[in-house]
Design an enzyme around this catalytic site. Structure first.
Site, PDB file in Angstrom:
ATOM      1  N   HIS A 153     -36.770  -4.740 -13.661  1.00 45.79           N
ATOM      2  CA  HIS A 153     -35.545  -5.179 -14.621  1.00 45.79           C
ATOM      3  C   HIS A 153     -35.580  -4.204 -15.792  1.00 45.79           C
ATOM      4  O   HIS A 153     -34.472  -5.012 -16.636  1.00 45.79           O
ATOM      5  CB  HIS A 153     -35.622  -6.535 -14.704  1.00 45.79           C
ATOM      6  CG  HIS A 153     -35.954  -7.466 -13.434  1.00 45.79           C
ATOM      7  ND1 HIS A 153     -35.162  -7.912 -12.678  1.00 45.79           N
ATOM      8  CD2 HIS A 153     -37.144  -7.797 -13.072  1.00 45.79           C
ATOM      9  CE1 HIS A 153     -35.705  -8.405 -11.637  1.00 45.79           C
ATOM     10  NE2 HIS A 153     -37.049  -8.468 -11.791  1.00 45.79           N
ATOM     11  N   SER A 274     -23.369  19.171 -27.948  1.00 45.24           N
ATOM     12  CA  SER A 274     -21.855  18.545 -28.054  1.00 45.24           C
ATOM     13  C   SER A 274     -21.015  19.693 -28.953  1.00 45.24           C
ATOM     14  O   SER A 274     -21.634  20.192 -29.975  1.00 45.24           O
ATOM     15  CB  SER A 274     -22.179  17.186 -28.900  1.00 45.24           C
ATOM     16  OG  SER A 274     -20.699  16.783 -29.364  1.00 45.24           O
ATOM     17  N   LYS A 280     -26.465  16.125 -31.308  1.00 50.97           N
ATOM     18  CA  LYS A 280     -26.672  15.975 -29.860  1.00 50.97           C
ATOM     19  C   LYS A 280     -27.454  16.910 -29.026  1.00 50.97           C
ATOM     20  O   LYS A 280     -27.318  18.084 -29.071  1.00 50.97           O
ATOM     21  CB  LYS A 280     -25.319  15.646 -28.996  1.00 50.97           C
ATOM     22  CG  LYS A 280     -24.262  14.559 -29.605  1.00 50.97           C
ATOM     23  CD  LYS A 280     -25.265  13.157 -29.521  1.00 50.97           C
ATOM     24  CE  LYS A 280     -25.406  12.604 -28.086  1.00 50.97           C
ATOM     25  NZ  LYS A 280     -24.038  12.399 -27.551  1.00 50.97           N
ATOM     26  N   GLU A 287     -27.738  13.857 -15.475  1.00 51.37           N
ATOM     27  CA  GLU A 287     -26.327  13.295 -15.203  1.00 51.37           C
ATOM     28  C   GLU A 287     -25.626  13.856 -14.073  1.00 51.37           C
ATOM     29  O   GLU A 287     -25.297  13.385 -13.114  1.00 51.37           O
ATOM     30  CB  GLU A 287     -25.665  13.292 -16.448  1.00 51.37           C
ATOM     31  CG  GLU A 287     -26.088  12.340 -17.478  1.00 51.37           C
ATOM     32  CD  GLU A 287     -25.594  12.911 -18.802  1.00 51.37           C
ATOM     33  OE1 GLU A 287     -25.463  11.618 -19.712  1.00 51.37           O
ATOM     34  OE2 GLU A 287     -25.130  13.797 -19.517  1.00 51.37           O
TER      35      GLU A 287
END
Ligand code: ARG
Length: 454
Positions: A153, A274, A280, A287
């Site tokens: 979880h 970024s 970043k 992804e």
């Protein structure tokens, strides 16, 4: 190729709508191999002279060489890879080329080519799965005993190791290999000779053709052979599951690379920045893998839906099988390549993993096991530990810093040695069963994979 009964040329839009050569050209090698094997059977049947066979074979090989050199001009009017190659062959060698299509249809031809394609791409994918497994095994060996929290979880559950965690993916990819090889075994039968639907009155040596093409057998029902796309669905499913596994790994790594977890750092070469936020460092590869997995499911669904309502045997709908197939093959193969590289270059931040795994709550279950070993039934032990956990949370005292008096006040079953439970090394050592994350098991499994993948 069918002009005999038509008095109008095919409309331009119909050609545009129906052409498949813009993608099925990828089958050229298999198409040519199938044609050479087919011509060989015609030779054995006395339907071609040695000279005719040789000119067909050499003509096809010269077409192949031109395709591979980038010198072949594909024509949309000729619809697909099969007609492009056959018509170019006939242009090059003349009369003998016009004999090639005897006792054959594009229906059994495309079924043959696609099976050969799937077989070759399964072999290539299995190699890439092995490379990915090797990258994971190497990383698992490097951090075999680096402890981290395991999660259920997404809440801290019990301690595991980076080695054990990464080896879980090696097991998954091993099942992927076996799924693909199982699919390969089932698809490796030759449909050639099934003709358009009902075989042919001209009986070529199907078994000989199958042997030459490396098939294990010939299909037993011409209608099934023409209509069957099970093997494509199976392969797309197996590839979709590979995607699922890579996607779950991606999700783990995305979490691990966040400042909140901080367990892992991907190399600069496998992350992106970024355009706006200078600080970043984004795990785009992960992804993209997660995102592309959706495409793999879409491809599987597209083929299943395309096939489900079709009457036997060939219907042009079946041409819609190829783009999803090619796309899943290319997507999974590239995903495996880039993920293997990325995992190989990944670093684990052991200071962060050590800090996280030092959370004594991770050993609450071990504390219950401790009471069980002292004769307390598990359900009671669970509740007695629950009370200690509640006291720890309320008082802000870590579970391993509650005093013996606090423990014995909860229950006299807690003994003077209760604090030993919080020794992580001991906690791992106690898990002696196969499959558990102890050092010996991890070492054994690492050795197993290192040998298997050598
Ligand atoms: N390009 C077709 C396909 O991919 C080949 C078979 C065509 N057969 C036919 N009768 N139109 O399915």
């Amino acid at each position: 190729m069918w002009k005999g009964r038509f008095s109008q040329p095919t409309a331009d839009l119909v050609q545009k709508y129906g052409e498949s050569v813009s993608y099925d050209w990828k089958l050229y090698k298999h198409d040519i191999a199938g044609s050479i094997a087919h011509a060989g059977a015609q030779l054995r049947a006395g339907m071609l002279t040695e000279e005719e066979f040789a000119s067909i074979r050499d003509g096809l090989l010269s077409v192949q060489a031109d395709i591979e050199a980038g010198n072949f001009i594909w024509s949309q009017e000729l619809e697909d890879v099969h007609m492009n190659i056959e018509s170019e062959l006939t242009r090059r060698i003349g009369a003998a080329g016009a004999k090639l299509h005897t006792a054959r249809s594009r229906n059994d031809q495309v079924a043959t080519d696609t099976r050969l394609y799937c077989r070759a791409e399964i072999d290539a994918t299995v190699e890439l799965l092995h490379d990915m497994q090797r990258a994971l095994v190497t990383k698992a060996a490097e951090y075999a005993e680096t402890m981290i929290p395991g999660y259920t979880h997404l809440q801290r559950a019990q301690p595991v190791t980076v080695g054990h965690h990464l080896l879980a993916y090696v097991e998954m990819l091993d099942r992927d290999v076996s799924r693909l090889l199982d699919c390969r075994r089932r698809l490796n039968v030759s449909p050639l000779g099934s003709g358009a639907i009902a075989g042919s009155t001209i009986c070529l040596d199907r078994v000989g053709i199958a042997e030459e093409l490396g098939f294990d057998a010939v299909t037993e029902n011409s209608m099934d052979a023409i209509a069957d796309r099970d093997y494509i669905m199976e392969m797309l499913f197996a590839l979709a599951v590979v995607g699922t596994h890579l996607s779950r790994l991606s999700e783990d790594l995305i979490l691990w690379c966040s400042a909140e977890f901080g367990y892992a750092t991907l190399s600069d070469a496998h992350t992106t920045g970024s355009s706006l936020m200078p600080q970043k460092k984004n795990p785009d590869v992960c992804e993209l893998t997660r995102g592309k997995t959706g495409r793999l499911y879409g491809n599987l669904t597209a083929v299943m839906v395309a096939v489900k309502g079709l009457p036997l045997t060939y219907n042009r709908d079946l041409q819609e099988d190829k783009e999803p197939l090619f796309d899943s093959v290319a997507t999974v193969q590239l995903a495996l390549r880039v993920n293997a590289e990325m995992v190989a270059a990944m670093k684990i931040n052991t200071a962060r993993t050590q800090a996280a795994v030092s959370d004594p709550m991770l050993l609450a279950t071990d504390l219950a096991d401790y009471l069980v070993r002292r004769g307390v039934p598990f359900r009671s032990a669970h509740s007695l530990v629950g009370r200690a956990v509640a006291l720890s949370v309320e008082s802000g005292t870590p579970l391993n810093e509650l005093t013996l008096a606090q423990y014995t006040e909860i229950s006299p079953e807690y003994g003077a040695d209760v604090h030993e439970v919080f020794n992580l090394e001991r906690a791992f050592a106690l898990r002696t069963n196969p499959g558990a994350p102890n050092a010996a098991n991890t070492a054994r499994r690492l050795a197993f994979w290192q040998e298997k993948l050598a």
